[in-house]
Design a protein around this motif. Structure first.
Motif, short mmCIF file in Angstrom:
data_model
loop_
_atom_site.label_atom_id
_atom_site.label_comp_id
_atom_site.label_asym_id
_atom_site.label_seq_id
_atom_site.Cartn_x
_atom_site.Cartn_y
_atom_site.Cartn_z
N UNK A 452 0.81 -1.23 0.00
CA UNK A 452 0.00 0.00 0.00
C UNK A 452 0.84 1.27 0.00
N UNK A 453 2.17 1.15 -0.12
CA UNK A 453 3.03 2.32 0.09
C UNK A 453 2.82 3.41 -0.94
N UNK A 454 2.49 3.06 -2.19
CA UNK A 454 2.36 4.07 -3.24
C UNK A 454 0.91 4.45 -3.52
N UNK A 455 -0.01 4.05 -2.62
CA UNK A 455 -1.43 4.25 -2.89
C UNK A 455 -1.98 5.44 -2.12
N UNK A 456 -3.05 6.03 -2.68
CA UNK A 456 -3.75 7.10 -1.98
C UNK A 456 -4.33 6.57 -0.68
N UNK A 457 -4.61 7.52 0.25
CA UNK A 457 -5.14 7.12 1.54
C UNK A 457 -6.46 6.35 1.41
N UNK A 458 -7.36 6.83 0.55
CA UNK A 458 -8.64 6.15 0.40
C UNK A 458 -8.46 4.78 -0.22
N UNK A 459 -7.50 4.65 -1.17
CA UNK A 459 -7.25 3.35 -1.79
C UNK A 459 -6.57 2.41 -0.80
N UNK A 460 -5.68 2.95 0.05
CA UNK A 460 -5.08 2.15 1.12
C UNK A 460 -6.17 1.52 1.97
N UNK A 461 -7.14 2.33 2.36
CA UNK A 461 -8.23 1.84 3.21
C UNK A 461 -9.01 0.73 2.48
N UNK A 462 -9.23 0.89 1.18
CA UNK A 462 -9.93 -0.12 0.40
C UNK A 462 -9.15 -1.44 0.36
N UNK A 463 -7.82 -1.34 0.15
CA UNK A 463 -6.98 -2.54 0.07
C UNK A 463 -6.94 -3.24 1.42
N UNK A 464 -6.85 -2.46 2.51
CA UNK A 464 -6.86 -3.05 3.86
C UNK A 464 -8.17 -3.79 4.10
N UNK A 465 -9.28 -3.16 3.75
CA UNK A 465 -10.59 -3.83 3.92
C UNK A 465 -10.67 -5.09 3.07
N UNK A 466 -10.14 -5.02 1.84
CA UNK A 466 -10.14 -6.18 0.95
C UNK A 466 -9.34 -7.33 1.55
N UNK A 467 -8.13 -7.03 2.05
CA UNK A 467 -7.28 -8.07 2.61
C UNK A 467 -7.91 -8.71 3.85
#
Length: 538
Positions: A452-467
């Motif tokens: 998630x290091x290169x992702x926007x904050x909102x996209x980070x949150x989406x990836x965390x929820x997905x994982x």
């Protein structure tokens, strides 16, 4: 008094006629000397295109400016002669690019690349340039600078490459520094050091700083003013305090609310072990002399023990060069290692090729840079399904496609996009594709290296929820490597804190975040959370 930089009604288009795409639509702002202006927004909002336009670095064609003005020291830059632009670039106006490895010449050592700026613009002697290069590398915190002048870019970690880029940009003490995501690849402690350095230089040199970032914690503490961009437009701008305390636009409120939240689901402490490591070592020889004899070793991983259970997330944190990624590669035998590593009871380090191939089906890796990890010449269907051709050759083409479609749907992507290529997706979408490629084999364990290091904050949150969702559905185990402790807190059940190849602290995530015992861990926590609340907060 005229501002140092004035941008008025800037438009940027790619292509012409029916194929024209307007990427920037009427952007206006100005920057005074000694001021920091932050340009924030999600991927695709037009931030970087606007920044590249200031120095006329976009490819013309296909890019062009249907309208607008960029004035630096009251001199118009749009349409300026190439010779004049070359005199400005790297001298009075400098830029730190987002992806340092792509910006550094892989064939030239770092001394040559940094000194080139000094030799061209300052006409320094080679001897004086070398002194200045060493001074700059020390300034940005690169260890053992004198001994690494002849090293090539790939011999440095991602954070160290970014420091080299910053040193290059600061070499001629520019009037305007454009920093495009300058701390994305850096550890939290180095982030704080670099931002403090940029602020110090800004004040000392009366330098203006245009900061492009998706990290609102950084913006809150560094910027004097903020411009919020979306869909090529600035939708809100004003003083930083005003933007953060009383945002007017819905999109600004959306950005401020976007941050990885929550905690991982419960993990069974008696669940079977998936990955186990005992006294794992990865030492790289240091050779010197005419006969290139081994005189010492770089102890990248030096005697590490770890256990990862089914359905559990083990977070591995530490600064660049601490050995996190090397440890991950050693666990799947992409790096030669000593010690003992087992996967579901099978000896990984001693396995033959056939056994190792079977193991790798069950333990997949998602790399830090999704664009670099995806073949740009293949459509997404080929990329995601490639592993099935190796590990499930008995599947028919139709069955393989069904598995690929299922993986795409699981990560929230439209299967209709399978005909597209990697460059047609945003950073967050590419990272989802990388996760789909790993999931299509139905593994038991995922190794996630800075996903998630290169992702926007909102996209980070989406990836965390997905994982979290995927872990709950499939009882996946994650080895999660990151320098972003907010993301680690949202995902990890247990934590290893690494420094210089060793584990300095280990334990449950709740215990480590609530009461870190080691001074190094406390330093990491302070640097990570002083910009965004307390470690124990929601």
């Amino acid at each position: 008094m005229t501002a140092l930089l004035e941008v008025e009604n800037l438009h940027v288009s790619f292509g012409r006629g029916a194929q024209e795409v307007r990427a920037v639509k009427g952007v206006s702002f100005q920057i005074e000397r000694g001021e920091t202006l932050a340009l924030v927004g999600e991927s695709g909002s037009g931030k970087s295109v606007s920044a590249l336009s200031l120095m006329q670095l976009l490819p013309y064609p296909p890019a062009h400016h249907p309208d607008g003005s960029v004035r630096f020291k009251d001199e118009e830059l749009i349409g300026a002669p190439p010779a004049r632009l070359r005199a400005l670039r790297g001298n009075q106006v400098a830029m730190i690019f987002q992806e340092p490895l792509n910006s550094l010449n892989p064939l030239h050592n770092i001394e040559k690349q940094i000194s080139e700026v000094l030799l061209v613009h300052k006409m320094m002697s080679v001897r004086d340039a070398r002194k200045r290069v060493i001074e700059l590398l020390h300034m940005v915190g690169l260890p053992e600078a004198e001994g690494r002048l002849k090293s090539l870019p790939h011999e440095f970690s991602g954070g160290q490459q970014q420091r080299i880029m910053i040193a290059m940009a600061l070499a001629n003490e520019p009037d305007l520094l454009i920093a495009d995501e300058p701390t994305t690849a850096l550890d939290v402690t180095v982030q704080a050091q670099i931002l403090a350095l940029l602020e110090e230089l800004r004040d000392k040199l009366s330098m203006a700083l245009l900061l492009i970032t998706h990290d609102l914690g950084i913006v809150r503490h560094v910027a004097d003013r903020v411009c919020v961009m979306t869909d090529g437009r600035i939708v809100e701008q004003g003083d930083t305090a005003q933007i953060f305390t009383a945002p007017q636009h819905d999109y600004t409120r959306h950005l401020l609310a976007s941050e990885p939240k929550g905690r991982p689901g419960s993990a069974d402490p008696a669940a079977p072990e998936i990955v186990s490591g005992r006294a794992v070592k990865v030492w790289f020889p240091i050779k010197s002399g005419v006969f290139r004899r081994t005189t010492d070793h770089v102890k990248a991983v030096d005697g590490i023990d770890l256990t990862l259970r089914e359905g559990q997330t083990l977070g591995v944190v530490g600064e660049s060069g601490s050995g996190k990624s090397t440890l991950a590669r050693a666990l799947i035998r992409l790096e030669h290692a000593q010690g003992a590593v087992t996967f579901a009871g099978v000896d990984v380090l001693g396995a033959d090729k056939k056994t190792l191939r079977t193991l790798r089906k069950d333990i997949q890796m998602v790399f830090q840079d999704p664009y670099g990890a995806l073949n740009p010449r293949l459509p997404i269907e080929r990329i995601v399904g490639e592993g099935l051709q190796v590990h499930a050759p008995e599947l028919s083409a139709a069955a393989r496609r069904r598995r690929v479609v299922q993986a795409m749907e699981e990560v929230g992507l439209d299967p209709a996009w399978l005909v597209r290529y990697p460059h047609e997706f945003s950073g967050g979408q590419r990272q989802r594709i990388a996760i789909a490629r790993a999931l299509v084999l139905k593994p038991r364990c995922l190794i996630l290296d800075e996903p998630t290091s290169a992702l926007d904050m909102s996209v980070q949150a989406q990836i965390v929820d997905l994982l979290r969702d995927l872990q709950e559905r499939h009882r996946l185990s994650y080895l999660f490597i990151s320098h972003d402790l907010k993301v680690v807190r949202a995902l990890a059940h247990d934590i290893l804190v690494m420094r210089r190849g060793r584990v300095v602290e280990a334990g449950s995530a709740d215990a480590v975040f609530a009461a870190p015992k080691e001074a190094y861990t406390q330093t990491l926590m302070t640097a990570a959370f002083e910009m965004g609340g307390e470690p124990g907060g929601q």
